[in-house]
Write a protein that holds these residues in place. Structure first.
Motif, PDB file in Angstrom:
ATOM      1  N   TYR A 325     -18.170 -36.232  -6.193  1.00 54.36           N
ATOM      2  CA  TYR A 325     -17.899 -36.835  -7.037  1.00 54.36           C
ATOM      3  C   TYR A 325     -18.967 -36.504  -8.345  1.00 54.36           C
ATOM      4  O   TYR A 325     -18.482 -36.128  -9.601  1.00 54.36           O
ATOM      5  CB  TYR A 325     -18.455 -38.425  -7.159  1.00 54.36           C
ATOM      6  N   ALA A 329     -17.594 -34.602 -11.804  1.00 51.33           N
ATOM      7  CA  ALA A 329     -18.076 -35.105 -13.180  1.00 51.33           C
ATOM      8  C   ALA A 329     -18.573 -34.060 -14.212  1.00 51.33           C
ATOM      9  O   ALA A 329     -18.442 -34.115 -15.286  1.00 51.33           O
ATOM     10  CB  ALA A 329     -18.956 -36.219 -13.024  1.00 51.33           C
ATOM     11  N   ASN A 333     -14.517 -32.686 -17.558  1.00 54.90           N
ATOM     12  CA  ASN A 333     -14.802 -33.811 -18.524  1.00 54.90           C
ATOM     13  C   ASN A 333     -13.644 -34.351 -19.227  1.00 54.90           C
ATOM     14  O   ASN A 333     -12.910 -33.759 -19.969  1.00 54.90           O
ATOM     15  CB  ASN A 333     -15.774 -33.340 -19.711  1.00 54.90           C
ATOM     16  N   ASP A 362      -9.308 -39.876 -16.539  1.00 55.53           N
ATOM     17  CA  ASP A 362     -10.234 -40.351 -15.618  1.00 55.53           C
ATOM     18  C   ASP A 362     -10.036 -41.225 -14.647  1.00 55.53           C
ATOM     19  O   ASP A 362     -10.421 -41.076 -13.303  1.00 55.53           O
ATOM     20  CB  ASP A 362     -11.496 -40.911 -16.522  1.00 55.53           C
ATOM     21  N   THR A 366     -10.454 -39.885 -10.683  1.00 56.94           N
ATOM     22  CA  THR A 366     -11.232 -40.590  -9.673  1.00 56.94           C
ATOM     23  C   THR A 366     -10.531 -41.019  -8.490  1.00 56.94           C
ATOM     24  O   THR A 366     -10.789 -40.747  -7.231  1.00 56.94           O
ATOM     25  CB  THR A 366     -11.664 -42.110 -10.162  1.00 56.94           C
TER      26      THR A 366
END
Length: 441
Positions: A325, A329, A333, A362, A366
């Motif tokens: 993770y 990240a 972006n 996002d 995830t």
């Protein structure tokens, strides 16, 4: 036939041919250095003593440096101090405003970050070299005397040689990345892992021939190896494509846009970096504990960090999930992607441009990162279970599960993609004409 044709195409491109030969030359230099023993060390004694540590963290570290650690060579530390330094700098970039500013300054900021990483490599390599020198000088570490004349000169020269050698390996990796083919640091790690494959395979075959293993069980294990390798390849190349439409624009008498493109979001966006990062962190406790070879308390703590312990598997897997993770990240972006789409007149069907698009990307990132992170952690700790329950030798277990296989597959596909890009730019077919190499349409 297809492989022969691809090799002939490579030979037709002078630049690509020179890059590959240059890469091979530097890798050969690295392998030669891994066979040069440190001054003052009894090579035969260290070779015999290292066999007793083949299944612990000593053996795992030795796997990454291609046997250089077991031979107490000048390249014993390998490239791992550089990786540890890079982890520290990236963590600082996540929590320190100064490093966050450097990350946004483009090429100039990247050069400063690389410089700080080099300084950190010097510090980490010095500390690890000190730990290695203390361990070599102590008979309790190996159960025998491996340094006939330990003293200040041996400690000083060992720290100096190991530190300088690590910096030299770092330079080799940077030169490969700059003038060769593939990522130099990753290739150095991969070539060190592959160097131990023939010996591990021979040991596994001998165990079957001597009757200590059933050949039917061994056949099942090899079939499992094929399945795991295929699963790792699928995990590495798997993507989730997000459709992006572009509004039509009239410029002069021509119309632009109106087509549909895709954002390929990989299931394993972080690649092999979470494995390398987590492994480097797991090496730090053993380095610290090597300063106290005669302390019973420290050795009890060392058993907790033993490679074949359950605590090691749990901590290692947890760190892999975290770094997956964390690195995802950093590498991807969603806000920047959404802003770029809006400037170019692109939009995701059914999603408003701007913040809604960033949140949508996002959310998908995830969700697809979670199974990727868990899969990475499972494959990384698989050798521990195979060693305990399937009676697979620790060295061979690394090659059909664990960090070794993930690095070999990931780095191999990255290098293959770069070679194929050179071939396609010059209108030649690559290695995977009918397949799907990551990044190729």
């Amino acid at each position: 036939m297809k492989l022969t044709e691809s090799l002939q195409n490579i030979n037709k491109i002078p630049e690509l041919r020179q890059r590959i030969l240059y890469t091979l030359l530097l890798l050969i230099i690295y392998r030669i250095g891994s066979h040069i023993t440190l001054p003052g060390v009894d090579a035969s004694a260290i070779s015999g003593a290292s066999q007793t540590h083949a299944s612990d963290l000593f053996g795992l570290f030795d796997l990454f440096v291609g046997g250089a650690f077991a031979r107490a060579s000048i390249f014993s530390l390998g490239i791992m101090p550089y990786i540890s330094s890079a982890i520290i700098v990236q963590l600082l970039g996540a929590v320190t405003p100064y490093f966050q500013k450097l990350q946004k300054e483009g090429e100039e900021g990247r050069q400063k970050i690389n410089q700080y990483t080099r300084y950190g490599t010097l510090l980490v390599a010095s500390l690890q070299a000190w730990g290695v020198s203390v361990s070599l000088a102590s008979p309790a570490s190996f159960g025998r005397v491996v340094v006939p004349d330990p003293g200040f000169f041996f400690m000083f020269s060992t720290v100096l040689i190991l530190t300088a050698s690590t910096l030299f390996i770092m330079w080799l990796g940077e030169k490969i990345t700059e003038s060769g083919i593939g990522n130099g640091i990753s290739l150095i790690i991969m070539i060190g892992i592959l160097a131990g494959f023939p010996q591990s395979l021979i040991a596994e075959i001998q165990s079957v021939s001597l009757g200590s293993k059933n050949w039917i069980v061994e056949a099942v294990i090899l079939a499992l190896m094929v399945v795991i390798v295929a699963a790792v390849v699928v995990l590495t190349v798997g993507t989730r494509r997000i459709p992006v439409q572009h509004a039509k624009r009239v410029v002069g008498r021509k119309m632009y846009g109106g087509g549909t493109q895709y954002i390929p979001m990989r299931v394993n966006t972080a690649g092999v970096m979470p494995i390398i990062f987590a492994q480097s962190i797991m090496f730090l406790p053993s380095t610290f504990l090597s300063f106290f070879p005669e302390s019973e308390i420290m050795q009890n703590v060392a058993n907790v960090f033993a490679y074949d312990s359950w605590w090691y598997a749990v901590m290692f897997g947890s760190m892999i999930v975290f770094f997956t993770y964390f690195y995802t990240a950093i590498a991807f972006n969603p806000k920047e992607v959404a802003d770029t789409m809006r400037r170019q007149g692109g939009f995701i069907p059914g999603v408003r441009p701007g913040k809604s698009t960033a949140d949508f990307i996002d959310n998908i990132l995830t969700r697809i990162t979670l199974p990727g992170a868990i899969s990475l952690a499972f494959i990384a700790v698989l050798p521990t279970f195979l060693t305990k329950f399937a009676n697979v030798t620790p060295g061979f277990a690394q090659f059909f599960g664990g960090t070794s296989l993930l690095i070999i597959v990931g780095v191999g596909l990255d290098t293959l993609q770069q070679i194929e890009s050179h071939l396609l730019m010059r209108h030649y077919d690559g290695f995977m004409k009918s397949g799907k190499v990551r990044g190729r349409r």
